[in-house]
Design an enzyme around this catalytic site. Sequence first.
Site, PDB file in Angstrom:
ATOM      1  N   TYR A 299     -30.399 -53.940 -17.855  1.00 19.64           N
ATOM      2  CA  TYR A 299     -30.923 -52.667 -18.332  1.00 19.64           C
ATOM      3  C   TYR A 299     -30.790 -51.640 -17.220  1.00 19.64           C
ATOM      4  O   TYR A 299     -31.171 -51.901 -16.075  1.00 19.64           O
ATOM      5  CB  TYR A 299     -32.397 -52.815 -18.713  1.00 19.64           C
ATOM      6  CG  TYR A 299     -33.044 -51.532 -19.199  1.00 19.64           C
ATOM      7  CD1 TYR A 299     -32.638 -50.938 -20.393  1.00 19.64           C
ATOM      8  CD2 TYR A 299     -34.066 -50.917 -18.477  1.00 19.64           C
ATOM      9  CE1 TYR A 299     -33.237 -49.765 -20.845  1.00 19.64           C
ATOM     10  CE2 TYR A 299     -34.667 -49.746 -18.921  1.00 19.64           C
ATOM     11  CZ  TYR A 299     -34.244 -49.174 -20.102  1.00 19.64           C
ATOM     12  OH  TYR A 299     -34.831 -48.017 -20.556  1.00 19.64           O
TER      13      TYR A 299
ATOM     14  N   ASP B 233     -27.685 -51.390  -9.101  1.00 17.54           N
ATOM     15  CA  ASP B 233     -28.896 -50.763  -9.622  1.00 17.54           C
ATOM     16  C   ASP B 233     -30.099 -51.513  -9.069  1.00 17.54           C
ATOM     17  O   ASP B 233     -30.385 -52.648  -9.451  1.00 17.54           O
ATOM     18  CB  ASP B 233     -28.862 -50.796 -11.155  1.00 17.54           C
ATOM     19  CG  ASP B 233     -30.090 -50.140 -11.791  1.00 17.54           C
ATOM     20  OD1 ASP B 233     -30.997 -49.719 -11.043  1.00 17.54           O
ATOM     21  OD2 ASP B 233     -30.127 -50.063 -13.043  1.00 17.54           O
TER      22      ASP B 233
ATOM     23  N   LYS C 195     -38.962 -46.751  -9.429  1.00 18.93           N
ATOM     24  CA  LYS C 195     -40.171 -47.582  -9.413  1.00 18.93           C
ATOM     25  C   LYS C 195     -40.934 -47.534  -8.065  1.00 18.93           C
ATOM     26  O   LYS C 195     -41.625 -46.562  -7.819  1.00 18.93           O
ATOM     27  CB  LYS C 195     -39.829 -48.987  -9.896  1.00 18.93           C
ATOM     28  CG  LYS C 195     -39.322 -48.929 -11.374  1.00 18.93           C
ATOM     29  CD  LYS C 195     -39.241 -50.257 -12.095  1.00 18.93           C
ATOM     30  CE  LYS C 195     -39.002 -50.057 -13.587  1.00 18.93           C
ATOM     31  NZ  LYS C 195     -37.648 -50.225 -14.052  1.00 18.93           N
TER      32      LYS C 195
HETATM   33  C1  LIG Z   1     -36.710 -49.450 -14.966  1.00 20.06           C
HETATM   34  C2  LIG Z   1     -35.249 -49.530 -14.747  1.00 20.06           C
HETATM   35  C3  LIG Z   1     -34.400 -48.435 -14.991  1.00 20.06           C
HETATM   36  C4  LIG Z   1     -34.865 -47.177 -15.654  1.00 20.06           C
HETATM   37  O1  LIG Z   1     -35.830 -46.502 -14.914  1.00 20.06           O
HETATM   38  P1  LIG Z   1     -36.796 -45.441 -15.684  1.00 20.06           P
HETATM   39  O2  LIG Z   1     -37.564 -44.821 -14.563  1.00 20.06           O
HETATM   40  O3  LIG Z   1     -37.619 -46.256 -16.621  1.00 20.06           O
HETATM   41  O4  LIG Z   1     -35.910 -44.488 -16.392  1.00 20.06           O
HETATM   42  C5  LIG Z   1     -33.069 -48.539 -14.629  1.00 20.06           C
HETATM   43  N1  LIG Z   1     -32.592 -49.660 -14.082  1.00 20.06           N
HETATM   44  C6  LIG Z   1     -33.377 -50.745 -13.846  1.00 20.06           C
HETATM   45  C7  LIG Z   1     -32.784 -51.962 -13.206  1.00 20.06           C
HETATM   46  C8  LIG Z   1     -34.720 -50.714 -14.196  1.00 20.06           C
HETATM   47  O5  LIG Z   1     -35.467 -51.809 -14.019  1.00 20.06           O
END
Ligand SMILES: *Cc1c(COP(=O)(O)O)cnc(C)c1O
Length: 442
Positions: A150, A245, A277
């Site tokens: 994701y 990511d 995060k």
């Molecule tokens: C949470 C997450 C996102 C998206 O971040 P948001 O702040 O919710 O838009 C993208 N990549 C990874 C790996 C994530 O865990």
Amino acid sequence: MTPATTHPTTAASEALFERARAVTPGGVNSPVRAFTAVGGTPRFITSASGAWLSDADGNDYVDLICSWGPMLLGHAHPEVQAAVADAVARGTSYGTPTRPEVELAEEIVSRTPVERVRFVSSGTEATMSAIRLARGATGRDLVVKFAGCYHGHVDPLLAEAGSGVATLAVPGTSGVPASSAAETLVLPYNDRAAVQAAFDAHGPRIACLITEATPGNMGIVPPEPGFNAFLAETCRNHGALFISDEVMTGFRATAQGGWGLDGAVEGWVPDLMTFGKVMGGGFPAAAFGGRSDLMAHLAPEGRVYQAGTLSGNPVATTAGLATLRLATDEVYAHLDATARTIREAASEALTAASVPHTVQTAGSMFSVFFSGEPVRDFAGASQQDTTAYAAFFHAMLDQGVYLPPSAYESWFVSAAHDERAVTTVLDALPAAARAAATAGGY
Ligand SMILES: *Cc1c(COP(=O)(O)O)cnc(C)c1O
């Protein structure tokens, strides 16, 4: 605080959920919060402190979500709160450059292999912008991603994504143009042959490959040894960019994020990385960064446009900076030890109740798959007994432990998870494992 006992009252949360559904789709502002996968009423949280959440009915829960990662130090950490209060007192947004942005950028550059960063307000924006930058820098259009990873709700990245998309069992999503999906190649995770074949067939058209440093949004599925190094090398051989990511794993899985588990040891560096995060300290802040020469393609230095009214917001960057400065080696050692205690106890309880399960880890992040086989890709993660997980989840909730309301997510601990919080979790596990055994017919 006292944990909720069996069948806590939930009248206030139920009333709020009903009002919420009237004015907000599904009653929530991010789908996984709605409890769709486990049933029942999501708890409306009114306050949080340390390792604990308190809901609208006055129940307390040990928090094993930690806002899906950000609350590394625990909730309402006094020093973070003080830094934020101090920042707020000086005004909340100026639309000009500020000192905390510079200091947070310096902190990120010193902790990771990126040379320069640009701040945005969400992880979604970070991956969206990194992909635009990769396309702008290479002059190519195709993006390679893995099923079950994701990367936020970016059109071309929603194909076979994990997290809430996995929970809802939606193969992709409506609303994404076929032309956008057609520019994304989705491959099975940990499958070198599939990666090789995709690059052999489309190499000169591939702008970038994006992967979670260690996937956490289909549950924790670590890269097999050398897999990320192989991806970095394959990209380099074909003139494509390797985007790692680390929105979830950054400053969380280890002090050096997911990269600390392989790249830092093996000696390779992603071309671009994304963060979010933890680096926002509980506020909306995220970033993408990488090699200086690549970042130079961004406006105003270069021709790839990217901007944001609240990007680098002084309150958010102050919270992130305070959080990272307090995230010492001792904090990471505590997270590791706490995670180990909880995952071993969970496994012991499930084994005692004869519930098939597999525990997988990435530094201090871990997840419990309700399936007896090791999970190496999204197809494997999908073999889980989600009925057993739902029963397990609710039995934990009834005993005052708030787990992720989906079997496809990591569990998170914080520096504030002390002995009392951990004991509450350990005491709840045997009954929850028996509930899972009953529901799953084991
Ligand atoms: C949470 C997450 C996102 C998206 O971040 P948001 O702040 O919710 O838009 C993208 N990549 C990874 C790996 C994530 O865990």
